[in-house]
Design a protein around this motif. Structure first.
Motif, PDB file in Angstrom:
ATOM      1  N   LEU A  93       0.870  -1.177   0.000  1.00  0.00           N
ATOM      2  CA  LEU A  93       0.000   0.000   0.000  1.00  0.00           C
ATOM      3  C   LEU A  93       0.907   1.227   0.000  1.00  0.00           C
ATOM      4  N   ILE A  94       0.879   1.978  -1.095  1.00  0.00           N
ATOM      5  CA  ILE A  94       1.767   3.131  -1.270  1.00  0.00           C
ATOM      6  C   ILE A  94       0.966   4.344  -1.737  1.00  0.00           C
ATOM      7  N   ASP A  95       1.302   5.509  -1.186  1.00  0.00           N
ATOM      8  CA  ASP A  95       0.749   6.782  -1.639  1.00  0.00           C
ATOM      9  C   ASP A  95       1.883   7.680  -2.118  1.00  0.00           C
ATOM     10  N   LEU A  96       1.648   8.365  -3.235  1.00  0.00           N
ATOM     11  CA  LEU A  96       2.587   9.360  -3.746  1.00  0.00           C
ATOM     12  C   LEU A  96       1.868  10.703  -3.816  1.00  0.00           C
ATOM     13  N   TYR A  97       2.469  11.738  -3.235  1.00  0.00           N
ATOM     14  CA  TYR A  97       1.883  13.080  -3.250  1.00  0.00           C
ATOM     15  C   TYR A  97       2.857  14.054  -3.899  1.00  0.00           C
ATOM     16  N   LEU A  98       2.346  14.879  -4.799  1.00  0.00           N
ATOM     17  CA  LEU A  98       3.142  15.962  -5.360  1.00  0.00           C
ATOM     18  C   LEU A  98       2.594  17.264  -4.790  1.00  0.00           C
ATOM     19  N   ILE A  99       3.427  17.952  -4.003  1.00  0.00           N
ATOM     20  CA  ILE A  99       2.999  19.165  -3.307  1.00  0.00           C
ATOM     21  C   ILE A  99       3.620  20.389  -3.956  1.00  0.00           C
ATOM     22  N   ASP A 100       2.786  21.367  -4.250  1.00  0.00           N
ATOM     23  CA  ASP A 100       3.237  22.672  -4.729  1.00  0.00           C
ATOM     24  C   ASP A 100       3.657  23.470  -3.498  1.00  0.00           C
ATOM     25  N   VAL A 101       4.961  23.650  -3.334  1.00  0.00           N
ATOM     26  CA  VAL A 101       5.483  24.280  -2.125  1.00  0.00           C
ATOM     27  C   VAL A 101       5.096  25.753  -2.053  1.00  0.00           C
ATOM     28  N   ASN A 102       5.164  26.455  -3.165  1.00  0.00           N
ATOM     29  CA  ASN A 102       4.887  27.891  -3.169  1.00  0.00           C
ATOM     30  C   ASN A 102       3.424  28.194  -2.888  1.00  0.00           C
ATOM     31  N   ASN A 103       2.537  27.393  -3.460  1.00  0.00           N
ATOM     32  CA  ASN A 103       1.099  27.613  -3.264  1.00  0.00           C
ATOM     33  C   ASN A 103       0.524  26.786  -2.126  1.00  0.00           C
ATOM     34  N   LYS A 104       1.400  25.997  -1.491  1.00  0.00           N
ATOM     35  CA  LYS A 104       0.995  25.183  -0.333  1.00  0.00           C
ATOM     36  C   LYS A 104      -0.262  24.363  -0.623  1.00  0.00           C
ATOM     37  N   SER A 105      -0.150  23.489  -1.612  1.00  0.00           N
ATOM     38  CA  SER A 105      -1.300  22.661  -1.991  1.00  0.00           C
ATOM     39  C   SER A 105      -0.820  21.338  -2.575  1.00  0.00           C
ATOM     40  N   ILE A 106      -1.628  20.288  -2.370  1.00  0.00           N
ATOM     41  CA  ILE A 106      -1.366  19.003  -3.009  1.00  0.00           C
ATOM     42  C   ILE A 106      -1.958  19.074  -4.413  1.00  0.00           C
ATOM     43  N   VAL A 107      -1.109  18.989  -5.408  1.00  0.00           N
ATOM     44  CA  VAL A 107      -1.604  19.144  -6.779  1.00  0.00           C
ATOM     45  C   VAL A 107      -1.908  17.800  -7.442  1.00  0.00           C
ATOM     46  N   ARG A 108      -1.230  16.742  -6.993  1.00  0.00           N
ATOM     47  CA  ARG A 108      -1.468  15.427  -7.582  1.00  0.00           C
ATOM     48  C   ARG A 108      -1.246  14.348  -6.528  1.00  0.00           C
TER      49      ARG A 108
END
Length: 218
Positions: free
Chosen positions: A155-170
């Protein structure tokens, strides 16, 4: 009727194999993020509040550190296969992971997210890829036998976080427990793609990273 059964089974397996191949071709590869990317080292949340989303199947069950290192190595290998270069590797990002700490910021989930944003800021990155392994069960038993088997489960999760806008984008979620062909004929495509045998947990993890990074645009 007995003569028709093998033919029917062959047709079902053929259709399942084709559907398995089609599923890979249907994976959507998003545009590659524009900006600097830091790839965090794999973490193993043992409590739900450490997660960015979802829930653990079992709390309080840590995974061996050797597995996390192997997953970091696998991440680097898959990124290389995908032609991704110029990113901060897990070995470097781990330095910021060790410096930053969770702070009391409202809900614990908010604290977990804020922590990863701070790690990204520490790395001066535009994006940070956060991989988490939530469950890990390796294969026990003979790979080619269909009895006395504990199948691999990952069971694996991958998160791509936009650091500048402080949001999970994918986000990509992978939850796979290998099943014998006799349990689900419709999974024949995947079964034969894996060599028609039981596979190890690291092989499932490689599938997760290959498909997941593609869907994240990496």
């Amino acid at each position: 009727m007995k003569r028709l059964f093998p033919l029917l089974l062959t047709c079902v397996l053929a259709m399942a194999t084709l559907s398995g191949c089609a599923s890979k071709s249907e994976i959507v590869k998003l545009p590659r993020p524009v900006g600097t990317i830091a790839v965090a080292g794999f973490t193993n949340p043992v409590f739900n509040w450490e997660l960015l989303a979802g829930y653990l199947p079992h709390e309080g069950q840590p995974i061996k550190k050797e597995v996390l290192q192997q997953l970091d190595d696998a991440m680097v290998e898959v990124l290389a296969r995908h032609g991704v270069t110029g990113y901060a590797r897990p070995a470097i990002t781990r330095q910021c992971q060790e410096i930053e700490v969770f702070e009391n910021m409202g809900s614990r989930r908010e604290a977990a997210f804020a922590y990863w944003v701070k790690v990204g800021e520490c790395m001066t990155a535009d994006y940070i890829l956060v991989p988490q392994v939530l469950f890990w069960q390796d294969l026990r038993g003979m790979q080619k036998a269909d009895f006395n088997i504990q199948p691999a489960s990952v069971l694996i999760d991958l998160y791509l976080i936009d650091v500048n806008n402080k949001s999970i984008v994918r986000r990509y979620h992978f939850d796979e427990t290998q099943q014998p062909l006799s349990s689900n004929v419709l999974n024949a495509g995947t079964f034969f793609k894996r060599g028609g045998k039981w596979v190890k947990a690291m092989e499932l993890a490689d599938e997760a990273l290959d498909n997941g990074l593609m869907e994240l645009g990496l």
